[in-house]
Enzyme design. Structure first.
Site, PDB file in Angstrom:
ATOM      1  N   ASP A   9       0.795  -1.241   0.000  1.00 49.16           N
ATOM      2  CA  ASP A   9       0.000   0.000   0.000  1.00 49.16           C
ATOM      3  C   ASP A   9       0.825   1.287   0.000  1.00 49.16           C
ATOM      4  O   ASP A   9       0.502   2.245   0.712  1.00 49.16           O
ATOM      5  CB  ASP A   9      -0.958   0.000   1.194  1.00 49.16           C
ATOM      6  N   LYS A  98      -7.156  -4.739  -3.340  1.00 49.41           N
ATOM      7  CA  LYS A  98      -7.988  -5.243  -2.249  1.00 49.41           C
ATOM      8  C   LYS A  98      -8.963  -4.175  -1.793  1.00 49.41           C
ATOM      9  O   LYS A  98      -8.698  -2.985  -1.949  1.00 49.41           O
ATOM     10  CB  LYS A  98      -7.113  -5.692  -1.075  1.00 49.41           C
ATOM     11  N   CYS A 139      -1.896  -2.100   7.661  1.00 49.82           N
ATOM     12  CA  CYS A 139      -1.837  -3.047   6.547  1.00 49.82           C
ATOM     13  C   CYS A 139      -0.560  -3.879   6.507  1.00 49.82           C
ATOM     14  O   CYS A 139      -0.592  -5.038   6.114  1.00 49.82           O
ATOM     15  CB  CYS A 139      -2.081  -2.316   5.232  1.00 49.82           C
TER      16      CYS A 139
END
Length: 191
Positions: A9, A98, A139
């Site tokens: 990310d 995602k 994350c």
């Protein structure tokens, strides 16, 4: 061991100037690119994950609590969803999206061309992963925990991560140690 690098990310919205910015995000993006150049022979594969929200329901909130709800971020079709420009895309073999219609913290919830991350790695004989990216306490933590649960030898390169807050980052590091994740280096901290 066949090792892959998972870049989690590293997106515009999670770096300075983004809607959910983490201090040091842009520096981490550049440092990951340098690491990939310097350590290219260590990795059989390099992939990235990306928050990729269409309508994640209650994940977004007008009055976010920053625990379960967040300001809108990484919305498909916006610049905030794009990988940060300091992250070199050339070494990336695949990007696993995602969270289109639900909250998704772990990169293992992502898919590239319909293939889940764990399946993609196993198809290529990967048995060990290094995890880097943003944010250490969200994350990155979730991705590393799922990597261990999926049976991969897992290491987090902390100097290539940025945490949101000191308390939540410290709690995440404790959780990762307990789960058997190897921690290398020191996490970037605000201030």
């Amino acid at each position: 061991m066949t090792r892959a690098l998972l870049v989690v990310d590293v997106q515009n919205d999670f770096c300075e100037g983004g809607s959910l910015a983490v201090s040091g995000g842009a520096a981490v993006a550049a440092a990951i690119s340098a690491h990939v150049r310097d350590a290219a022979g260590e990795y059989a594969h390099v992939v990235a994950t990306r928050d990729h929200h269409v309508d994640p329901g209650g994940h977004f909130a007008e009055q976010p609590d920053f625990l379960e709800t967040w300001p809108a971020h990484c919305v498909v079709g916006t610049g905030g969803a794009q990988l940060h420009p300091a992250l070199d895309r050339e070494p990336l073999e695949a990007v696993f999206d995602k969270g289109e219609y639900a909250a998704a913290y772990s990169g293992f919830e992502g898919r590239a061309d319909g293939t889940p991350l764990a399946d993609w790695l196993r198809e290529r004989g990967v048995d060990a992963v290094d995890v880097v990216g943003i944010a250490t306490d969200h994350c990155v933590r979730a991705t590393a925990l799922d990597a261990v649960a999926e049976g991969f030898a897992t290491r987090v390169l902390l100097h290539l991560t940025a945490g949101v807050a000191e308390a939540s980052t410290d709690a995440a590091l404790d959780q990762l140690r307990t789960a058997g994740v190897e921690l290398a280096g020191r996490v970037h901290r605000a201030g």
